[in-house]
Design an enzyme around this catalytic site. Sequence first.
Site: not given
Length: 601
Positions: A300, A366-368, A414
């Site tokens: 991000h 988050d969301e790597l 995560e």
Amino acid sequence: MRLLSVIVGSLAVTVNAIWPEPRSVTTGSTFIRLSADIELDVVNQVTGSIGLRWAQEGIQSILAKAQGKSEEWIADQPETILKAAFERFRGNVLNAGFIPRKFFTRDGFVEYELGLQPEVSSRPLTRVELIIESKASYAKRVQDGSAAGEGYQLFLSPEGTAKIVTASTNGGLYALSTLEQLFYTSSHGHIYTVLAPISITDSPMYSHRGLNLDISRNFIAPSDAKRVISALSFNKMNRLHIHATDAQSWPLVIPSIPSLAEKGAYEPDQVWTAEDLADVQRYGRIHGVEVYLEIDVPGHTTSIAASHPNLITAATQDPWTKYAAEPPSGQLKLDSPAVYTFLTKLFNDILPRSAFYSKHFHFGGDELNRAAYELDDTVKSSDPTILKPLVQKFTDHILSMAKKHSLRPILWEEMVLDWNLTLPSNTIIQTWRSSAIIADITSRGHAVLFGANTHWYLDCGMGVFLDPIHPMPGLPGSPPPTSHLTSPPFPDYCSPYKNWRHIYTYDPLANITLSAEQEKLVLGGEVHLWGEMTDAISLDGMLWPRVSAAAEVLWRGGGRSVDEGVTRRLAEMRERLVGKGVSSGMVQMEWCLRNKGMCKL
Ligand SMILES: *[C@@H]1O[C@H](CO)[C@@H](O)[C@H](O)[C@H]1NC(C)=O
Ligand SMILES: *[C@@H]1O[C@H](CO)[C@@H](O)[C@H](O)[C@H]1NC(C)=O
């Protein structure tokens, strides 16, 4: 006296409409008017201080007493904060007020002309005494150890005095919110309750009661955040998590790296300067709301590429789908000395400033996207066994900076669940994908925040924001149609829209079993507003009344059910928020509010 009893009877449907619902309330049926000259005395039994003489001597006396103390010190004293809160309370009840007309049929709303009744107007409420006790004596008083933090007791006698006892500044603030909700305004301008004597003992279930607000995908200005903070405080919420930066824009001015916001913000004036941030955090503090920041790394972060292109891998790939969950793609390189230098400078700038007002800092995580590291010249791999030690090293680096500045770190789930990182024991893990994982995370000894996307994502249900690649799917050479992009109902990634009932009935601990030790690690939760489809124009309607629904879950615990009483109570909170300038969405159709019992199925 016949008129009086008629009124007591008909008003009884709206009385005791406190939101969130207090733990214990007893009420009577005596009218009390609130005097326009109402005053507050604060008695701080802990410091034995200044507050005692506040009413007589005012701020000059406090300043004199506090000689040599900084303005910040004075602003931070419970007496200062509570006096300011009382002035807001007085302004709200005297100026805005709340006439509960909307809760009666047109003919059913009969007002008692209080001014004509000497037995009523002869005992107005003129004085609020607020006593701050030590935590130990307060806990003994209420026989409840858990209450000492932010609990309060409120007594309103028929003789027209109100007494508040608490062990904390927040307890005092919340008692004033409750007191405000006990009073209604008549068309003739009288402010009254019909409930005296009143005795309330109240305290929250969870210590972390927050809203996560994204100010990056669409710009949300500091002034908007302040309006949100006032409303949070009135709902007894105590955290505002500012998701400050993301792939799309970097609105946060970092004075030691000015190019970040100069190039990364949507517009030069769509930024939060260092002074704006301090101002919002200070505003939060006097409202009992800890404002803490999230700078989400290493994912991000595409907006960093606007000023520092060499730090970002897979920046703005087209198509983006392989490299990110939404456009634009781009992540901080994972094993780059330049990235480490950048992060050190960034966090050495923002962490000490933030630490002045907040104990927490959120570092994202988050969301790597693993594929993005195939394009990263410092890694060139998406193999999790290669990436994992590098993610650990990266996280160790930023968390060492949190430690240096005495901040308690928060990370998205995560980092524990997908990357199996070893983290400092004080790290708080924020969950979002489901509630079931609360058991897993607490079993690893980490404190946890709830707020699953299935229930507490306020951005859901606004429809997909992506456009289809081919406007005419099915033509020769077109990719197979993806139905949510090309044909109705165009749902978004987390449809449906979570209406207030959906939010209110969320039970974060449903379906899981926790030991007593694990339960202690559930600090509370946050309701989330991601910013893809919300800007400052639509902000209030996206937040309210749904954040209020979450506030009662956080105050009283999950597993709640909806009935007409809840609806009417929340509808009153909504009307009071509107009176404070918040453009809240609706709770129920007006006809239903006016015709009690008629909108059942
Ligand atoms: C982390 O542990 C889970 C469960 O054991 C496993 O599925 C996952 O592959 C691990 N992740 C990494 C990056 O090692
Ligand atoms: C608990 O399980 C029920 C039944 O499967 C489900 O409907 C509900 O959403 C679950 N609650 C949470 C908070 O996950």
